[in-house]
Design an enzyme around this catalytic site. Structure first.
Site, PDB file in Angstrom:
ATOM      1  N   ARG A  70      13.180  -7.610 -10.498  1.00 18.97           N
ATOM      2  CA  ARG A  70      12.700  -8.976 -10.819  1.00 18.97           C
ATOM      3  C   ARG A  70      11.880  -9.043 -12.104  1.00 18.97           C
ATOM      4  O   ARG A  70      11.086  -9.947 -12.312  1.00 18.97           O
ATOM      5  CB  ARG A  70      11.903  -9.564  -9.660  1.00 18.97           C
ATOM      6  CG  ARG A  70      12.716  -9.649  -8.393  1.00 18.97           C
ATOM      7  CD  ARG A  70      12.089 -10.593  -7.402  1.00 18.97           C
ATOM      8  NE  ARG A  70      12.939 -10.690  -6.234  1.00 18.97           N
ATOM      9  CZ  ARG A  70      12.833  -9.893  -5.187  1.00 18.97           C
ATOM     10  NH1 ARG A  70      11.923  -8.955  -5.159  1.00 18.97           N
ATOM     11  NH2 ARG A  70      13.647 -10.041  -4.167  1.00 18.97           N
ATOM     12  N   HIS A  98      26.718 -23.896 -33.582  1.00 19.82           N
ATOM     13  CA  HIS A  98      27.104 -22.957 -32.520  1.00 19.82           C
ATOM     14  C   HIS A  98      28.205 -23.469 -31.597  1.00 19.82           C
ATOM     15  O   HIS A  98      28.906 -22.665 -30.985  1.00 19.82           O
ATOM     16  CB  HIS A  98      25.883 -22.552 -31.691  1.00 19.82           C
ATOM     17  CG  HIS A  98      24.989 -21.572 -32.417  1.00 19.82           C
ATOM     18  ND1 HIS A  98      24.317 -21.911 -33.576  1.00 19.82           N
ATOM     19  CD2 HIS A  98      24.678 -20.270 -32.179  1.00 19.82           C
ATOM     20  CE1 HIS A  98      23.620 -20.852 -34.002  1.00 19.82           C
ATOM     21  NE2 HIS A  98      23.828 -19.847 -33.173  1.00 19.82           N
TER      22      HIS A  98
END
Ligand SMILES: NC(=O)c1ccc[n+]([C@@H]2O[C@H](COP(=O)([O-])OP(=O)(O)OC[C@H]3O[C@@H](n4cnc5c(N)ncnc54)[C@H](O)[C@@H]3O)[C@@H](O)[C@H]2O)c1
Length: 334
Positions: free
Chosen positions: A116, A238
């Protein structure tokens, strides 16, 4: 010459970016290496950079990925995770990425997901990764041919930019990297755009180019860490750029594709200026476009919804607007 330091203010996730010639030789000043460290790099990165970090680390392991965008994939992500498991890395250990955006994105993603989240340091070695992916905390891998479809927002603990490493970077990569600076300048700063249009030596001016580009991007990511609004501006070029990159199987470099992508969403006036800037760095201003493939890929873009996509348009250099455009209209301008 003194290092330049940029503080990225993101509350508890704030971090410093240090920019300086030769700074890699003093890496321990900027990265906490008094622990177990996994260095992630690729097989094209000169080994001397990796050795510099290794020699300053208490205990370093190294994962070498094959270079190239198509290797920013699940298999290599798993290779990093399995190495972390086999050497029993825990939450007090760290990952250091030494490489371009490919390595940085994938190592950052591994750091953000292992247990995590463990500490992540980025040592970007291409101009593109120094001016752009070193800031903002986007991490990702590609799945099938879809770019960055899995990823996280995960800020590094610290970023170290040694501009001396650019001396070993192939010229084509150097020129491709400047596109992200041209993008920042085209959307926010016409004086910087003018400077880039006449700059005759990227390496000589690299500290200033990197500093200026990062300051512009810092203002954006500090206001909008997770791309809810303003950060969308960074995607100028992009939408079509990513689709070109994927449709050509990564034969053109990321920056080269973004450069071409910007031209589709610029007014005639801005287009001719951006085109001149690209040509100044021997960058392509067009390529073979497979309309059908490109539209199909844009459909998978994270910003696409119901056959509409939100994208950035530049009409006047130094400014931008967000537009919503239908995929049919994109097909028409291709
Ligand atoms: N996270 C972000 O915010 C962000 C922003 C922009 C781009 N990206 C991602 O970055 C990637 C492109 O990054 P890139 O342009 O750095 O390409 P890259 O990481 O593929 O590196 C390009 C090539 O240069 C080599 N190289 C790197 N540094 C070198 C050095 N100092 N000397 C010699 N060779 C060197 C690499 O081994 C590789 O072959 C894409 O995956 C793109 O999606 C991410």
């Amino acid at each position: 010459m003194e290092n330049k330091v940029i503080k990225v203010n993101l509350g508890k996730s704030s971090y410093n970016i240090t920019i300086g010639r030769g700074s890699l030789s003093h890496a321990e000043k900027y990265l906490d290496l008094k622990r177990k460290v996994l260095i992630v790099t690729d097989d094209n990165i000169p080994k001397k950079y990796v050795q510099k970090i290794k020699s300053k680390s208490q205990k370093a392991y190294i994962v070498v990925i094959k270079h190239g965008e198509k290797n920013k994939n699940y298999k290599n992500y798993l290779k990093i995770i399995q190495t972390l498991i086999s050497y029993r890395f825990d939450r007090s250990d760290a990952i250091v990425a030494i490489g371009g955006g490919m390595v940085g994105d994938m190592a950052g993603f591994a750091a953000s997901t292992y247990m995590r989240g463990i500490d992540f340091y980025n040592v970007p070695t291409t101009l593109l990764s120094q001016v752009d992916s070193s800031i903002g905390g986007k991490t990702a891998i590609n799945v099938t041919k879809i770019k960055n479809i899995i990823g996280t927002f995960y800020q590094p603990k610290s970023v170290l930019i040694d501009t001396d490493v650019l001396k070993t970077l192939p010229k084509r990569e150097l020129n491709s990297g400047i596109v992200e600076s041209i993008k920042m300048a085209a959307t926010f700063d016409k004086n910087f755009f003018g400077f880039l249009c006449s700059c005759d030596d990227i390496i000589k001016n690299s500290e200033n180019i990197i500093y200026k580009s990062l300051i512009l991007k810092k203002r954006v990511v500090e206001k909008d860490e997770k791309e809810k609004g303003l950060r969308k501006v960074l995607n100028f070029g992009h939408t079509i750029g990513h689709a070109i990159e994927e449709s050509m199987n990564y034969k053109l470099l990321h920056g080269e594709c973004v450069g071409i992508g910007m031209l589709f969403f610029s007014s005639e006036e801005a287009k001719s200026k951006i085109e001149s800037a690209l040509l100044h760095y021997n960058l392509p201003t067009s390529c073979k476009i497979d309309k059908r493939k490109i539209i199909k890929l844009i459909k998978h873009d994270k910003k696409a919804k119901n056959d509409m996509i939100s994208t950035i348009q530049v009409d006047k250099i130094g400014s931008y607007k967000i537009i919503n455009i239908g995929l049919h209209d994109i097909a028409a301008i291709l």
